[in-house]
Enzyme design. Structure first.
Site, PDB file in Angstrom:
ATOM      1  N   ARG A 165      11.149  -5.574   5.358  1.00  0.00           N
ATOM      2  CA  ARG A 165      10.810  -4.232   4.927  1.00  0.00           C
ATOM      3  C   ARG A 165      11.539  -3.114   5.577  1.00  0.00           C
ATOM      4  NH1 ARG A 165       4.483  -2.445   4.769  1.00  0.00           N
ATOM      5  NH2 ARG A 165       4.478  -2.930   7.091  1.00  0.00           N
ATOM      6  N   ARG A 183      10.215  -0.441  10.688  1.00  0.00           N
ATOM      7  CA  ARG A 183       9.127  -0.301  11.801  1.00  0.00           C
ATOM      8  C   ARG A 183       8.782  -1.123  13.026  1.00  0.00           C
ATOM      9  NH1 ARG A 183       3.416   0.236   8.350  1.00  0.00           N
ATOM     10  NH2 ARG A 183       2.784  -0.771  10.088  1.00  0.00           N
ATOM     11  N   LYS A 222       0.820  -1.093  -0.083  1.00  0.00           N
ATOM     12  CA  LYS A 222      -0.006  -0.085  -0.099  1.00  0.00           C
ATOM     13  C   LYS A 222       0.854   1.219   0.077  1.00  0.00           C
ATOM     14  CE  LYS A 222      -2.280  -0.770   3.838  1.00  0.00           C
ATOM     15  NZ  LYS A 222      -1.617  -2.033   4.151  1.00  0.00           N
ATOM     16  N   ARG A 249      -1.466  -9.122  12.960  1.00  0.00           N
ATOM     17  CA  ARG A 249      -1.927  -8.095  11.999  1.00  0.00           C
ATOM     18  C   ARG A 249      -2.721  -8.839  10.935  1.00  0.00           C
ATOM     19  NH1 ARG A 249       3.497  -5.145  11.252  1.00  0.00           N
ATOM     20  NH2 ARG A 249       2.258  -4.059   9.709  1.00  0.00           N
ATOM     21  N   ARG A 298     -10.257   0.046   8.067  1.00  0.00           N
ATOM     22  CA  ARG A 298      -9.838  -1.180   8.532  1.00  0.00           C
ATOM     23  C   ARG A 298     -10.845  -2.235   9.045  1.00  0.00           C
ATOM     24  NH1 ARG A 298      -4.358   0.529   8.699  1.00  0.00           N
ATOM     25  NH2 ARG A 298      -2.945  -1.207   8.972  1.00  0.00           N
TER      26      ARG A 298
HETATM   27  P1  AMP Z   1      -0.208   0.859   8.937  1.00  0.00           P
HETATM   28  O1  AMP Z   1       1.056   1.783   8.946  1.00  0.00           O
HETATM   29  O2  AMP Z   1      -1.370   1.119   8.198  1.00  0.00           O
HETATM   30  O3  AMP Z   1       0.115  -0.483   8.886  1.00  0.00           O
HETATM   31  O4  AMP Z   1      -0.813   1.110  10.461  1.00  0.00           O
HETATM   32  C1  AMP Z   1       0.167   0.887  11.639  1.00  0.00           C
HETATM   33  C2  AMP Z   1      -0.546   0.432  12.828  1.00  0.00           C
HETATM   34  O5  AMP Z   1      -1.390   1.604  13.149  1.00  0.00           O
HETATM   35  C3  AMP Z   1      -1.592  -0.627  12.655  1.00  0.00           C
HETATM   36  O6  AMP Z   1      -1.509  -1.880  12.937  1.00  0.00           O
HETATM   37  C4  AMP Z   1      -2.880  -0.169  13.887  1.00  0.00           C
HETATM   38  O7  AMP Z   1      -2.313  -0.488  14.924  1.00  0.00           O
HETATM   39  C5  AMP Z   1      -2.850   1.445  13.611  1.00  0.00           C
HETATM   40  N1  AMP Z   1      -3.870   1.801  12.606  1.00  0.00           N
HETATM   41  C6  AMP Z   1      -3.520   2.343  11.283  1.00  0.00           C
HETATM   42  N2  AMP Z   1      -4.658   2.562  10.751  1.00  0.00           N
HETATM   43  C7  AMP Z   1      -5.964   2.009  11.572  1.00  0.00           C
HETATM   44  C8  AMP Z   1      -7.165   2.143  11.452  1.00  0.00           C
HETATM   45  N3  AMP Z   1      -7.671   2.904  10.403  1.00  0.00           N
HETATM   46  N4  AMP Z   1      -7.875   1.699  12.552  1.00  0.00           N
HETATM   47  C9  AMP Z   1      -7.269   1.224  13.596  1.00  0.00           C
HETATM   48  N5  AMP Z   1      -5.767   1.061  13.845  1.00  0.00           N
HETATM   49  C10 AMP Z   1      -5.135   1.701  12.889  1.00  0.00           C
END
Ligand code: AMP
Length: 218
Positions: free
Chosen positions: A127, A160, A13, A171, A88
């Site tokens: 990554r 990360r 993404k 996840r 999500r």
């Molecule tokens: P990402 O960078 O999109 O993988 O997001 C990293 C982390 O942020 C996720 O594993 C969640 O803990 C939190 N997070 C990001 N977007 C959301 C969302 N839409 N709803 C809830 N938690 C989120």
């Protein structure tokens, strides 16, 4: 162009977002990035979000929906945006529809990156991300020319904190159980664009742009 991109963690993404943002000249809004910034700024939201993120869990909907509502209400989003990592779950998808109705914005396409779980597991542990421009690398399959440095902007690469074997399982479990149902939601709205993400980044982006541009609903 008002777009959102969804897919399992590690489906690409972020990589696609950097290219699509430039292609369509729209802001890239990543809820994960917003949370990571809040954590590094040590804000109240950041401290709260961190406890969920470190465990690979979702930050509660009330907090996340509010953050998205505030960001989408900013002026630069009227002309377009690329939402990444939100929604999500089904509740967030419905909240987004309400927010967009209030703002009088029509979502043009929901891009879904398709990939198998076993491929994303390998992608996530290897990554690395550029701290400056957000470009993604892989220390096995998409190495930077100079170790630890972004080829494009020279920014330093980082891993990360939640890209570990321990959190990946949680996840992916959340993705398969809570996030996947929103694919049906956007399919029923007639704006779903599904692309095979197990291809080179260039080919994935080409497929997305071709499909978005040929979508009759846009
Ligand atoms: P990402 O960078 O999109 O993988 O997001 C990293 C982390 O942020 C996720 O594993 C969640 O803990 C939190 N997070 C990001 N977007 C959301 C969302 N839409 N709803 C809830 N938690 C989120």
């Amino acid at each position: 162009m008002h777009l959102l991109i969804m897919g399992a963690p590690g489906s690409g993404k972020g990589t696609c977002a950097v290219e699509l943002k430039n292609h369509y000249s729209i802001p890239h809004i990543s809820t994960g990035d917003i949370f990571r910034k809040a954590i590094s700024d040590k804000t109240t939201t950041g401290l709260l979000a961190q406890s969920y993120i470190d465990k690979g869990q979702l930050v509660p909907d009330e907090i996340t929906n509010q953050i998205v509502k505030e960001r989408l209400s900013e002026k630069d989003c009227q002309k377009g945006f690329l939402l990444d990592g939100f929604p999500r779950n089904l509740e967030q998808a419905k909240a987004l529809s309400n927010i967009l109705n209030e703002l009088n914005i029509k979502l043009d396409a929901a891009i879904n990156l398709e990939i198998e779980d076993k491929i994303v597991e390998e992608r996530i542990v290897n990554r690395r991300i550029c701290s400056k421009c957000g470009r993604g690398y892989n220390i096995i399959s998409l190495k930077p020319k100079i170790e630890g440095i972004c080829d494009v902007c020279g920014g330093s690469l980082y891993q990360r904190k939640d890209d570990t074997k321990e959190t990946i399982e949680e996840r992916l479990h959340i993705y398969n159980n809570q996030t996947k149902p929103i694919i049906t939601y956007y399919n029923e709205l007639g704006i779903l664009v599904s692309v095979n993400s197990n291809q080179t980044p260039q080919k994935v982006i080409e497929d997305i742009i071709n499909q978005v541009n040929s979508n009759d609903n846009i």
